[in-house]
Structures are given as C-alpha cells and as structure tokens.
Scaffold this active site. Structure first.
Site, PDB file in Angstrom:
ATOM      1  N   ARG A 135     -10.847 -16.754  -2.605  1.00 28.05           N
ATOM      2  CA  ARG A 135      -9.466 -16.320  -2.782  1.00 28.05           C
ATOM      3  C   ARG A 135      -9.028 -15.425  -1.631  1.00 28.05           C
ATOM      4  NH1 ARG A 135      -6.482 -12.316  -4.939  1.00 28.05           N
ATOM      5  NH2 ARG A 135      -5.152 -12.666  -6.734  1.00 28.05           N
ATOM      6  N   ARG A 143     -12.133 -18.624  -7.468  1.00 26.47           N
ATOM      7  CA  ARG A 143     -11.225 -19.518  -6.766  1.00 26.47           C
ATOM      8  C   ARG A 143     -11.915 -20.065  -5.530  1.00 26.47           C
ATOM      9  NH1 ARG A 143      -5.336 -19.361  -6.806  1.00 26.47           N
ATOM     10  NH2 ARG A 143      -4.666 -21.330  -5.899  1.00 26.47           N
ATOM     11  N   LYS A 165      -7.068 -22.754 -17.880  1.00 29.44           N
ATOM     12  CA  LYS A 165      -7.372 -21.714 -16.893  1.00 29.44           C
ATOM     13  C   LYS A 165      -8.851 -21.375 -17.030  1.00 29.44           C
ATOM     14  CE  LYS A 165      -5.752 -17.225 -15.123  1.00 29.44           C
ATOM     15  NZ  LYS A 165      -6.996 -16.639 -14.688  1.00 29.44           N
TER      16      LYS A 165
HETATM   17  N1  LIG Z   1      -5.977 -24.585 -13.559  1.00 33.55           N
HETATM   18  C1  LIG Z   1      -5.800 -23.522 -12.763  1.00 33.55           C
HETATM   19  N2  LIG Z   1      -4.755 -23.494 -11.900  1.00 33.55           N
HETATM   20  C2  LIG Z   1      -4.556 -22.425 -11.095  1.00 33.55           C
HETATM   21  N3  LIG Z   1      -5.351 -21.342 -11.075  1.00 33.55           N
HETATM   22  C3  LIG Z   1      -6.390 -21.315 -11.927  1.00 33.55           C
HETATM   23  C4  LIG Z   1      -6.670 -22.392 -12.792  1.00 33.55           C
HETATM   24  N4  LIG Z   1      -7.771 -22.086 -13.513  1.00 33.55           N
HETATM   25  C5  LIG Z   1      -8.162 -20.889 -13.121  1.00 33.55           C
HETATM   26  N5  LIG Z   1      -7.355 -20.393 -12.166  1.00 33.55           N
HETATM   27  C6  LIG Z   1      -7.495 -19.066 -11.559  1.00 33.55           C
HETATM   28  O1  LIG Z   1      -6.405 -18.277 -12.000  1.00 33.55           O
HETATM   29  C7  LIG Z   1      -5.849 -17.550 -10.930  1.00 33.55           C
HETATM   30  C8  LIG Z   1      -4.349 -17.517 -11.054  1.00 33.55           C
HETATM   31  O2  LIG Z   1      -3.963 -16.277 -11.535  1.00 33.55           O
HETATM   32  P1  LIG Z   1      -3.469 -15.186 -10.503  1.00 33.55           P
HETATM   33  O3  LIG Z   1      -2.683 -15.821  -9.457  1.00 33.55           O
HETATM   34  O4  LIG Z   1      -2.813 -14.142 -11.299  1.00 33.55           O
HETATM   35  O5  LIG Z   1      -4.806 -14.661  -9.843  1.00 33.55           O
HETATM   36  P2  LIG Z   1      -5.697 -13.485 -10.373  1.00 33.55           P
HETATM   37  O6  LIG Z   1      -4.912 -12.230 -10.318  1.00 33.55           O
HETATM   38  O7  LIG Z   1      -6.990 -13.565  -9.656  1.00 33.55           O
HETATM   39  O8  LIG Z   1      -5.829 -13.924 -11.882  1.00 33.55           O
HETATM   40  P3  LIG Z   1      -6.808 -13.554 -13.020  1.00 33.55           P
HETATM   41  O9  LIG Z   1      -7.272 -12.155 -12.800  1.00 33.55           O
HETATM   42  O10 LIG Z   1      -5.933 -13.702 -14.213  1.00 33.55           O
HETATM   43  O11 LIG Z   1      -7.870 -14.594 -12.920  1.00 33.55           O
HETATM   44  C9  LIG Z   1      -6.228 -18.281  -9.682  1.00 33.55           C
HETATM   45  O12 LIG Z   1      -6.453 -17.401  -8.620  1.00 33.55           O
HETATM   46  C10 LIG Z   1      -7.476 -19.063 -10.063  1.00 33.55           C
HETATM   47  O13 LIG Z   1      -8.621 -18.387  -9.601  1.00 33.55           O
END
Ligand SMILES: Nc1ncnc2c1ncn2[C@@H]1O[C@H](COP(=O)(O)OP(=O)(O)OP(=O)(O)O)[C@@H](O)[C@H]1O
Length: 517
Positions: A237, A222, A217
């Site tokens: 995102r 995103r 991760k």
């Molecule tokens: N290998 C990966 N696969 C999917 N998502 C990933 C990966 N590496 C990083 N990410 C990030 O992690 C996020 C997935 O976590 P989530 O869906 O909870 O979003 P989030 O709330 O923005 O997460 P966080 O605040 O933990 O980054 C994705 O939006 C992406 O930006």
C-alpha cells in the site's frame, strides 16, 4: 531561493485555515522558485527531506546552537548539507554528522530552525498538503488541475510532477511534460482508497442511480502486482517492493495467461478450512524474510482490480469493464463479489461474508474509473464494528499491575488544516505484549514528561474500536469516543493517513451512535 522563504511560507500556510489563502501562499512561493530548486522546495513544503535517511537522531537535535540573526541559507546548500550527512558511514560518522548539523543549525534563523527540526524529526510531514500543492503547481504552471492530478497519480508522488510542470518553461511544454507520466509496468501507482459508511444501506444509497458492485472486504495486506513477461514485482500500500518476501504470490501471477499485467488486490493467509487467519499473522508473514515462517504460512492473492493488461491501460475504463478483464485473466484468484444495487441483497452478502471471517464489504460504483491515490466516493467500505485509525498524542504512566509501563493513551484525529484533535483516552484492549511494545515505542517518541503524562511526537497510528460517539465539552473537537479500545498498532500507515476529525464528525452526524451495521 533562501530557506527563510520556504520556512515563512510553511508557517503561514499552517497558520491559516483558509484553503484559498494557503493555495495563494504556495503559488506565490512556487513562482519565485528556480527550476533546479523545485525538487527540494516541493519536498520541504510537504514536510520531507529529499534524503530518506540522514542518520540524524531526535536526540542530537536537542543540543543545537541558538539561531542566527539574519537568514543566509540557500535551499540548494541545505539540501547538499543533508546529502553529505546521509552519505557518511563508518567509525566517526556520527560525530561528523552532528558537526555538519550543528553548522547548519547555527546558520539558520529561528524560523528556519523550526523548519529544519520539523524536517529532520518528521513532525512536519503533511500528506494532507499534497492535494493543495498539486493545485498550486497547476496554477503556477498555467495548466489544468486535472492534468497535474493525473500525472501525480501515475508518478505516485508529488515532487516529480511539480518539477516537470514548473521546469517546462511554458504552459504548452508543461502539458506535454505531464502527458509523459503514464502507467509504466514495473512502477507502482498509489492505490485507490475507500471512504466509509456506517452501514450497507447507507453505502448503497450513496451510489443511487449508478450500477453497483459489492466486494467482500478481506483483512489482509494490499498488494499491487506488476508483471512484465517473467519479471513480477509486488508492492505494498505504501509502494514498498516486497517481491523477495512473497515468492508464492509471484508464482501465482507468473502462471496467469498474460504477458504484461498490473493487478490490485489483497494478500491473505488462510487456515486449513479456508477461513482467513488473523490480520496480525498475515502482516507479520509479509514483513518477514524468515524462510521457515514463510513456508509455514502461505499467502494467497485475491485480486479486485486490474489496471493494465498486455499493453492496454485500463485505468480510465469503468470498473465493470475492468472486472470483465480481471475475471478473464485472473480466474480463481478474484475476490468474491455480487453485482446488485438492492440494499437487502447487499446486506445478505455482507452478513454471509462476515460470518465467513471477512472484514466487511466495499461497495463500488461500477461506472467509475480507477482513481489512484484518491479516497473518493466511488469505493465505500462498511465494517460490522466501528473502527478509526487515530494518532497517539500522549501516554500516561501505568499504576498497579501496570506500574513501570506506559499505559493510558490519548487519541487524536487528524485535522486537515494541520495538527490533531483529541477524542479521548483508552487503556483497554492492550495485550501484555502490546504494553511492552508501546512502552518502548513511546519512550522513543517522547518529547515532554511531567512525571505522569508523556507527550509524544504524533507519529504512531493506532486502530481503535468504539461503541459510539458522544457530544463532549471536555474535548476540543466537541465529540468523544465511547468505550474506545485498541485493536492494533498500524505500521503501514503514517500519521498523515490517519482518520480526520471531519470523518469522525460525519459519523457522529449520521444518527449519532456510529456503531454501524
Ligand atoms: N475488495 C476490496 N476492494 C478494495 N479494497 C479492499 C478489498 N478488500 C480489502 N480491501 C482493503 O481495504 C482497503 C480500503 O480501505 P481504505 O482505503 O480505507 O484503506 P485502509 O485505511 O487501509 O482501510 P482499513 O484500515 O479499513 O483496511 C484497501 O486498502 C485494501 O487493503
């Protein structure tokens, strides 16, 4: 349809906790909505105006006239009034806008005024209602929920789908209209999201019996990149187009050996030794148009999924098949991964990547399709330290060294049934810069001030780290955060996307301390 009908439904939906009752209220309203009114009504139910910007400030709302006794406003007339306000510009426009708003509010009953005020201020925005609204649309249009969901995934929004389904005239025509929403290269879909688990073993165990992929991760931003020939577009995102700000990402994707492709991934700045730079730097880099900063801090794409390639829609395929395509088309620009369902191997990968500066892992079901916009169980994230994205509900005035600043923040988790549940307070982790920033920002969000505590419109999302969760009789949710500290303010998330009280309770339930692996 009268605005009063929408206002009454909106309040009734907020007042009941029963999902079935909420749905029935929405279905009833949608059945009474004319096809030309659906675009407006669907937006208002979600707490949004159709106009992205009206130019009306929170302040101007403070001095609105008293309510009308009888409802008379038609929703289409209200929408037209906001359209006129949004269209005003130049000298005198602000006074003209306030005059239009005053007329509108004067014609509204008390219930309608509450709806209008909430729409203008954004207080009513409710991402959580989207799923329910889709459910109600399916029922009102007489089509399967799956068909509506699929279309909304493709459209990246609820309203166009509601309009297509409800405007079609018959269930057969509605189905045909919904089938028209397909992945279009150049038009972003909502990204698939991840659930969370406290540690790697729990995440892997949750997918027992299914093939598992463990991805690093990365803590960047995103990106969803669409390429059609030489035309490349980069979306965030929240589906904003940032193509112009990230030429280096465009160049990488333009050089890939395909004609059309839609890729999902994370963009990141690295330092000279190849370690990821702090998130703040990547985020400010992608937000800037400053050419000098852009040149100094190059972003690199790391893709983890592919949704389309050369005319083939891949979203319905299992992840394992999509990854085979991804490795072929984007070699050299793919996120590190291991394919294993052995918890020990997954844990080793996690430890290694975290030591190398990555944020954690995402454990993925290799048999699952790409579920745009969903936070299901097919992707599960694990981070070494526990964090939550919470909403700032209020802030206390600082004293001593923090005299004159807004300091101690009240933290709330989102209640899926509406509103927020307070989990604690913190004044820790804030840098001097953050204190200055939050003092300014919370000044803008203030709604009430008793001289000590300033209540805020619940809009600002903050990422906090914490050491654990404890039972609490002091806070209404029955749980409180231990040693919460601020990591950063999140500009990329709305309050509607903040973590829910259900997530917090689930963390508390799993062994209690919630500190993760
Ligand atoms: N290998 C990966 N696969 C999917 N998502 C990933 C990966 N590496 C990083 N990410 C990030 O992690 C996020 C997935 O976590 P989530 O869906 O909870 O979003 P989030 O709330 O923005 O997460 P966080 O605040 O933990 O980054 C994705 O939006 C992406 O930006």
């Amino acid at each position: 349809m009268l605005l009063a009908d929408v206002a009454a439904t909106s309040e009734a939906v907020a007042a009941t906790r029963s999902r079935l009752a909420k749905r029935a209220l929405l279905v009833d309203l949608l059945r009474r909505t004319g096809p030309d009114e659906v675009p407006v009504v669907a937006r208002y139910l979600g707490g949004e105006l159709r106009q992205r910007r009206t130019g009306l400030g929170w302040r101007s709302l403070g001095s609105m006239p008293g309510p009308a006794a009888e409802p008379s406003l038609e929703v289409l007339a209200v929408d037209a009034a906001f359209e006129r306000m949004a269209g005003l510009s130049g000298p005198g426009s602000s006074a003209a806008r306030t005059a239009l708003a005053t007329d509108l509010f004067a014609a509204a009953t008390a219930t309608e005024q509450r709806l209008l005020g909430g729409l203008v201020s954004g207080d009513l925005r409710q991402g959580a209602l989207d799923a329910l609204l889709l459910d109600a649309v399916a029922e009102a249009a007489g089509v399967p929920l799956d068909a509506v969901r699929r279309a909304a995934m493709m459209a990246g929004a609820t309203e166009p789908v509601a309009s297509a389904a409800l405007g079609a005239g018959s269930p057969e025509a509605a189905l045909a209209a919904l089938a028209g929403f397909t992945l279009t290269v150049g038009r972003p879909v909502r990204p698939m999201l991840a659930a969370s688990a406290p540690d790697v073993a729990t995440a892997v165990a949750g997918l027992a019996g299914r093939p598992v992929v463990v991805d690093a991760k990365l803590d960047g931003i995103r990106v969803q990149v669409h390429r059609d020939g030489d035309d490349v577009r980069v979306f965030t995102r929240s589906l904003d187009d940032i193509t112009a700000r990230v030429p280096e990402l465009v160049a990488v994707v333009r050089a890939l050996p395909v004609r059309t492709v839609v890729l999902d991934g994370e963009a990141l700045a690295l330092d000279a030794s190849g370690r990821p730079r702090p998130f703040q730097e990547t985020a400010s880099r992608s937000a800037t148009r400053d050419a000098e900063l852009a040149a100094a801090l190059e972003l690199r794409p790391f893709f983890f999924d592919v949704l389309h390639v050369d005319g083939r829609d891949l979203m319905g395929l299992p992840l394992s098949e999509r990854l085979a395509v991804l490795d072929a088309v984007a070699a050299g620009h793919v996120v590190d991964r291991v394919v294993t369902d052995d918890p020990a191997t997954a844990q080793d990968a996690f430890t290694g990547w975290v030591a190398a500066g990555q944020e954690g892992v995402i454990v993925k079901d290799a048999s699952a399709p790409y579920e745009a916009g969903r936070r299901g169980g097919a992707w599960v994230k694990v981070k070494p330290r526990h964090t939550l994205d919470l909403v700032v509900l209020a802030v206390e005035r600082g004293s001593g060294r923090r005299q004159g600043l807004l300091s101690n923040i009240h933290l709330g988790a989102r209640d899926p049934a509406g509103g927020f549940v307070m989990l604690g307070k913190t004044f820790k982790g804030m840098t001097d810069e953050m204190l200055a920033w939050q003092t300014e920002r919370f000044g803008q969000l203030a709604v009430e001030d008793d001289g000590w505590t300033v209540s805020l419109r619940p809009e600002q999302v903050v990422e906090v780290a914490f050491d654990g969760l404890q039972r609490s009789t002091r806070y209404p949710g029955g749980v409180a955060l231990r040693f919460a500290r601020v990591l950063r303010y999140r500009e990329d998330k709305d309050a509607a996307e903040a973590d829910t009280i259900d997530t917090v309770r689930a963390l508390a339930g799993r062994g209690g301390d919630g500190t993760g692996g």
